[in-house]
Design a protein around this motif. Structure first.
Motif, PDB file in Angstrom:
ATOM      1  N   TYR A 443      13.326 -17.933  -5.103  1.00 39.36           N
ATOM      2  CA  TYR A 443      13.490 -17.283  -4.176  1.00 39.36           C
ATOM      3  C   TYR A 443      11.552 -17.345  -3.019  1.00 39.36           C
ATOM      4  O   TYR A 443      11.497 -17.975  -2.567  1.00 39.36           O
ATOM      5  N   ASP A 444      10.707 -16.691  -4.566  1.00 40.09           N
ATOM      6  CA  ASP A 444       9.176 -16.524  -4.251  1.00 40.09           C
ATOM      7  C   ASP A 444       9.105 -17.574  -3.504  1.00 40.09           C
ATOM      8  O   ASP A 444       7.750 -17.508  -2.696  1.00 40.09           O
ATOM      9  N   PRO A 445       8.998 -18.728  -4.428  1.00 39.56           N
ATOM     10  CA  PRO A 445       7.814 -20.013  -3.445  1.00 39.56           C
ATOM     11  C   PRO A 445       8.432 -19.983  -2.209  1.00 39.56           C
ATOM     12  O   PRO A 445       7.264 -20.814  -1.385  1.00 39.56           O
ATOM     13  N   LEU A 446      10.036 -20.118  -1.857  1.00 37.75           N
ATOM     14  CA  LEU A 446      10.523 -20.616  -0.728  1.00 37.75           C
ATOM     15  C   LEU A 446       9.934 -19.301   0.612  1.00 37.75           C
ATOM     16  O   LEU A 446       9.243 -19.579   1.653  1.00 37.75           O
ATOM     17  N   ILE A 447      10.095 -17.985   0.333  1.00 35.78           N
ATOM     18  CA  ILE A 447       8.926 -16.915   0.806  1.00 35.78           C
ATOM     19  C   ILE A 447       7.945 -17.099   0.530  1.00 35.78           C
ATOM     20  O   ILE A 447       7.197 -17.741   2.312  1.00 35.78           O
ATOM     21  N   GLU A 448       6.821 -18.370   0.262  1.00 32.37           N
ATOM     22  CA  GLU A 448       5.320 -18.724   0.316  1.00 32.37           C
ATOM     23  C   GLU A 448       5.418 -19.758   1.446  1.00 32.37           C
ATOM     24  O   GLU A 448       4.781 -19.353   1.995  1.00 32.37           O
ATOM     25  N   GLN A 449       6.535 -20.404   1.522  1.00 32.74           N
ATOM     26  CA  GLN A 449       5.901 -21.229   2.276  1.00 32.74           C
ATOM     27  C   GLN A 449       6.718 -21.095   3.461  1.00 32.74           C
ATOM     28  O   GLN A 449       6.263 -21.473   5.111  1.00 32.74           O
ATOM     29  N   LEU A 450       7.971 -20.059   3.775  1.00 33.63           N
ATOM     30  CA  LEU A 450       7.633 -19.039   5.041  1.00 33.63           C
ATOM     31  C   LEU A 450       7.192 -18.425   5.926  1.00 33.63           C
ATOM     32  O   LEU A 450       6.771 -19.051   6.868  1.00 33.63           O
ATOM     33  N   GLY A 451       6.217 -18.425   5.405  1.00 34.17           N
ATOM     34  CA  GLY A 451       4.638 -16.962   6.122  1.00 34.17           C
ATOM     35  C   GLY A 451       3.867 -18.842   6.410  1.00 34.17           C
ATOM     36  O   GLY A 451       2.948 -18.461   7.387  1.00 34.17           O
ATOM     37  N   GLN A 452       3.883 -19.682   5.893  1.00 36.28           N
ATOM     38  CA  GLN A 452       3.435 -21.222   6.430  1.00 36.28           C
ATOM     39  C   GLN A 452       4.047 -21.087   8.391  1.00 36.28           C
ATOM     40  O   GLN A 452       3.470 -21.828   8.736  1.00 36.28           O
ATOM     41  N   GLU A 454       5.912 -19.017   9.960  1.00 37.94           N
ATOM     42  CA  GLU A 454       5.546 -17.765  10.710  1.00 37.94           C
ATOM     43  C   GLU A 454       5.052 -16.612   9.883  1.00 37.94           C
ATOM     44  O   GLU A 454       6.324 -16.592   8.352  1.00 37.94           O
ATOM     45  N   LYS A 455       4.295 -15.487   9.835  1.00 37.28           N
ATOM     46  CA  LYS A 455       3.929 -14.895   9.253  1.00 37.28           C
ATOM     47  C   LYS A 455       4.638 -13.671   8.874  1.00 37.28           C
ATOM     48  O   LYS A 455       5.061 -13.464   7.992  1.00 37.28           O
ATOM     49  N   GLY A 456       4.982 -13.448   9.994  1.00 36.11           N
ATOM     50  CA  GLY A 456       6.820 -12.527  10.186  1.00 36.11           C
ATOM     51  C   GLY A 456       7.885 -12.799   9.201  1.00 36.11           C
ATOM     52  O   GLY A 456       8.782 -11.617   8.375  1.00 36.11           O
ATOM     53  N   LEU A 457       7.908 -14.083   8.672  1.00 36.13           N
ATOM     54  CA  LEU A 457       8.520 -14.178   8.228  1.00 36.13           C
ATOM     55  C   LEU A 457       8.948 -13.799   6.676  1.00 36.13           C
ATOM     56  O   LEU A 457       9.689 -13.518   5.763  1.00 36.13           O
ATOM     57  N   ILE A 458       7.648 -13.569   6.193  1.00 42.95           N
ATOM     58  CA  ILE A 458       6.952 -13.135   4.737  1.00 42.95           C
ATOM     59  C   ILE A 458       8.660 -12.094   4.934  1.00 42.95           C
ATOM     60  O   ILE A 458       8.470 -11.088   3.632  1.00 42.95           O
ATOM     61  N   LYS A 459       7.551 -11.194   5.608  1.00 42.19           N
ATOM     62  CA  LYS A 459       8.106  -9.916   5.128  1.00 42.19           C
ATOM     63  C   LYS A 459       9.931  -9.920   5.390  1.00 42.19           C
ATOM     64  O   LYS A 459      10.274  -9.505   4.476  1.00 42.19           O
ATOM     65  N   LEU A 460      10.039 -10.641   6.297  1.00 38.73           N
ATOM     66  CA  LEU A 460      11.669 -10.661   6.237  1.00 38.73           C
ATOM     67  C   LEU A 460      12.765 -11.303   5.356  1.00 38.73           C
ATOM     68  O   LEU A 460      13.711 -10.799   4.241  1.00 38.73           O
ATOM     69  N   GLY A 461      11.512 -12.397   4.675  1.00 37.19           N
ATOM     70  CA  GLY A 461      12.117 -13.045   3.730  1.00 37.19           C
ATOM     71  C   GLY A 461      11.878 -12.146   1.953  1.00 37.19           C
ATOM     72  O   GLY A 461      13.267 -12.107   1.594  1.00 37.19           O
ATOM     73  N   ASN A 462      11.205 -10.992   2.122  1.00 35.11           N
ATOM     74  CA  ASN A 462      11.237  -9.783   0.963  1.00 35.11           C
ATOM     75  C   ASN A 462      12.221  -9.465   1.002  1.00 35.11           C
ATOM     76  O   ASN A 462      13.005  -8.211   0.225  1.00 35.11           O
ATOM     77  N   ASN A 464      14.990  -9.303   2.281  1.00 37.03           N
ATOM     78  CA  ASN A 464      16.097  -9.843   2.270  1.00 37.03           C
ATOM     79  C   ASN A 464      16.213 -10.618   0.803  1.00 37.03           C
ATOM     80  O   ASN A 464      17.834 -10.355  -0.154  1.00 37.03           O
ATOM     81  N   LYS A 465      15.087 -10.956   0.021  1.00 40.90           N
ATOM     82  CA  LYS A 465      15.003 -10.596  -0.927  1.00 40.90           C
ATOM     83  C   LYS A 465      15.830 -10.139  -2.501  1.00 40.90           C
ATOM     84  O   LYS A 465      16.819  -9.179  -3.157  1.00 40.90           O
ATOM     85  N   THR A 466      15.471  -8.303  -1.797  1.00 41.56           N
ATOM     86  CA  THR A 466      15.678  -6.664  -2.108  1.00 41.56           C
ATOM     87  C   THR A 466      17.206  -6.563  -2.458  1.00 41.56           C
ATOM     88  O   THR A 466      17.597  -5.914  -2.790  1.00 41.56           O
TER      89      THR A 466
END
Length: 545
Positions: A443-452, A454-462, A464-466
């Motif tokens: 999941y962590d690599p996917l979150i990094e790619q989502l940031g490319q 839109e930056k707001g997706l990194i926070k949303l992804g984290n 979601n992971k939690t």
């Protein structure tokens, strides 16, 4: 009964030093029961100072009156006749008058007093009478209004008689109503499992309570039922007929009150300098005496030349206080630091049976004894036992548990957790850990790619992971609960071991009441305990019942 010595630390460093390193604390106490010649030296001092104590004739007369009411056994009458003779000495120990006699340690203290008196009499060739000092003058109702038994559901259950008015009156003068007694007996009846002894046991208890107006009266009657046959004399420290005899010592305490306070403070400093913590606080300006006003027991302090209580309800000059003492001795009472002095004045005390906490208290009184031209008696540790029933022993054998495993709560908890973990044949904790690791790795690599994107997706992804990991944790907890349910029998075995031997994480003798054991082993079980050999230094022993 099989009896085996097992170590058990008391948590009282000063008392431990008294027992095992006496030379380090000798100046606080005086003689020691294990020292050669200490018994004969104490006896000779008592013989020389007979004239400094209360008169034997009057003392025995008052004790006879009390014991005829609450402890009317021919053996007690014989003990009192002996006490009336010059040269007879006593072994004494005491306790507060708890509900149904309170914790087991009270029973062990009575046994120790009797056994120590028997031993001393044989050793010295002199009559030595056992005396139990009931601390009926104490006012702390919360310490005596309850007792504990282990319920069939493995709950440490409390039986209590509340006092609603909150007054600080002496326990001996606090009335317990018939309905309160009956409620407490019903609670005991419900908590004790059925046995062949139960009906007779509760009938005997109800008989004692039906003619008892207070906890102290019930306490005395029960002790008399069990120990009167061994000649144990009972004394209630709140007995007004004794107060007239105590007037000279109370007066000496008042006239030397400033010096007494200095003696207690000096002893406290000595104890602190040795690296110990004093067992009691020596209050500045404390008179170390109580005055009873309108049923309340008020601790007195010195404010200049005036003796008063904290709230200022009473106030006396020194001479006025002494005059009040002679008019109304029943209004005066000792505290924990003056009680040893009064005991030594009232009785020819060869030795005093104490728990480890009490030994630590007495370390504060040595200089006070000297000030009043008294000598501290020999301090005899109370015998200490843990009762091991056959079911608990079988559980310990099944799980290969030793006494050392059980006495350390942290270690025992770890052993219990390790046992439960070994029941997990699927290694579920390891599988959950691996699943979380693998999930994070994907999941962590996917979150990094989502940031490319839109930056707001990194926070949303984290976030979601939690939440996903929280769900995994939730499932893991539910699985653990299911494991505990499937191993409930084993866990209850561990609980029974701990709750039986160390209820509330305390030694059994400090919590449980005698009635559960009488119900299991019979009303004569105390007589079998009396057959256990006397251990003068009070080392803890396991009794395999």
């Amino acid at each position: 009964m099989n009896v085996v010595q097992e170590p058990l630390q008391s948590g009282q460093p000063l008392a431990e030093s008294y027992l095992s390193d006496f030379q380090a604390v000798e100046h606080l106490f005086g003689g020691h029961p294990a020292e050669e010649g200490s018994w004969s030296a104490r006896l000779q001092w008592l013989d020389r100072t007979e004239h400094l104590r209360a008169g034997r004739r009057e003392l025995v007369q008052r004790l006879r009156q009390y014991n005829e009411r609450f402890n009317p056994n021919p053996a007690v009458t014989k003990s009192l006749s002996k006490l009336g003779q010059p040269g007879t000495v006593v072994i004494v120990g005491g306790q507060q008058s708890g509900l149904f006699t309170g914790p087991l340690l009270v029973i062990y203290k009575a046994i120790t007093i009797i056994k120590a008196a028997e031993r001393a009499s044989k050793q010295l060739g002199r009559d030595v009478v056992p005396v139990f000092w009931i601390a009926g003058e104490d006012h702390d109702w919360d310490e005596v209004d309850h007792t504990y038994v282990l319920s069939p559901e493995l709950e440490v259950s409390r039986i209590r008689i509340p006092r609603e008015d909150g007054r600080r009156g002496s326990v001996s003068y606090t009335v317990v109503k018939a309905e309160e007694w009956e409620r407490a007996v019903r609670d005991l009846d419900q908590l004790l499992p059925d046995s062949e002894f139960k009906a007779d046991l509760l009938g005997q208890l109800r008989d004692a309570l039906s003619v008892s107006a207070s906890l102290t009266e019930a306490f005395a009657r029960l002790l008399g039922t069990w120990f009167g046959k061994y000649g144990l004399v009972l004394l209630d420290s709140a007995d007004p007929t004794l107060r007239r005899l105590e007037v000279p010592m109370f007066e000496a305490m008042i006239r030397s009150n400033d010096e007494l306070e200095s003696a207690y403070h000096a002893a406290s400093r000595d104890i602190t300098s040795l690296g110990y913590r004093p067992q009691a606080e020596v209050a500045e300006g404390g008179a170390n005496l109580f005055y009873i006003a309108e049923g309340e027991r008020l601790l007195l302090f010195k404010r200049g030349d005036v003796y008063t209580d904290r709230k200022g309800l009473v106030a006396f000059s020194r001479e006025a206080l002494i005059a009040e003492l002679h008019r109304h001795p029943e209004r005066f009472s000792n505290n924990v630091l003056t009680r040893p002095l009064m005991q030594d004045y009232l009785l020819p005390v060869l030795g005093s049976v104490l728990g480890n906490g009490e030994i630590a208290y007495w370390g504060l009184t040595g200089k006070a004894f000297e000030l009043l031209e008294l000598r501290m008696p020999l301090l005899l540790p109370r015998m200490s036992f843990t009762i091991m029933d056959d079911t608990t022993q079988k559980h310990m054998d099944k799980y290969s548990l030793s006494w050392e495993d059980v006495i350390d709560h942290t270690a025992f908890t770890r052993i219990k957790a390790d046992w439960l973990a070994k029941q997990d044949k699927l290694q579920l904790d390891a599988q959950f850990a691996e699943m979380k690791r693998a999930f994070a790795g994907l999941y962590d690599p996917l979150i990094e790619q989502l940031g490319q994107v839109e930056k707001g997706l990194i926070k949303l992804g984290n976030t979601n992971k939690t939440k996903i990991i929280e769900q995994m944790d939730f499932l893991q907890v539910r699985v653990k609960e299911a494991m505990e349910r499937s191993n409930e029998a084993g866990l209850r075995h561990f609980d029974r071991i701990e709750f039986t031997l160390f209820p509330q994480h305390k030694p059994q003798e400090r919590v449980f009441n005698i009635y559960a054991y009488l119900n299991r082993y019979g009303i004569d079980w105390i007589d079998r305990l009396m057959e256990v050999p006397y251990e003068m230094m009070g080392q803890h022993r396991m009794v395999y019942a």
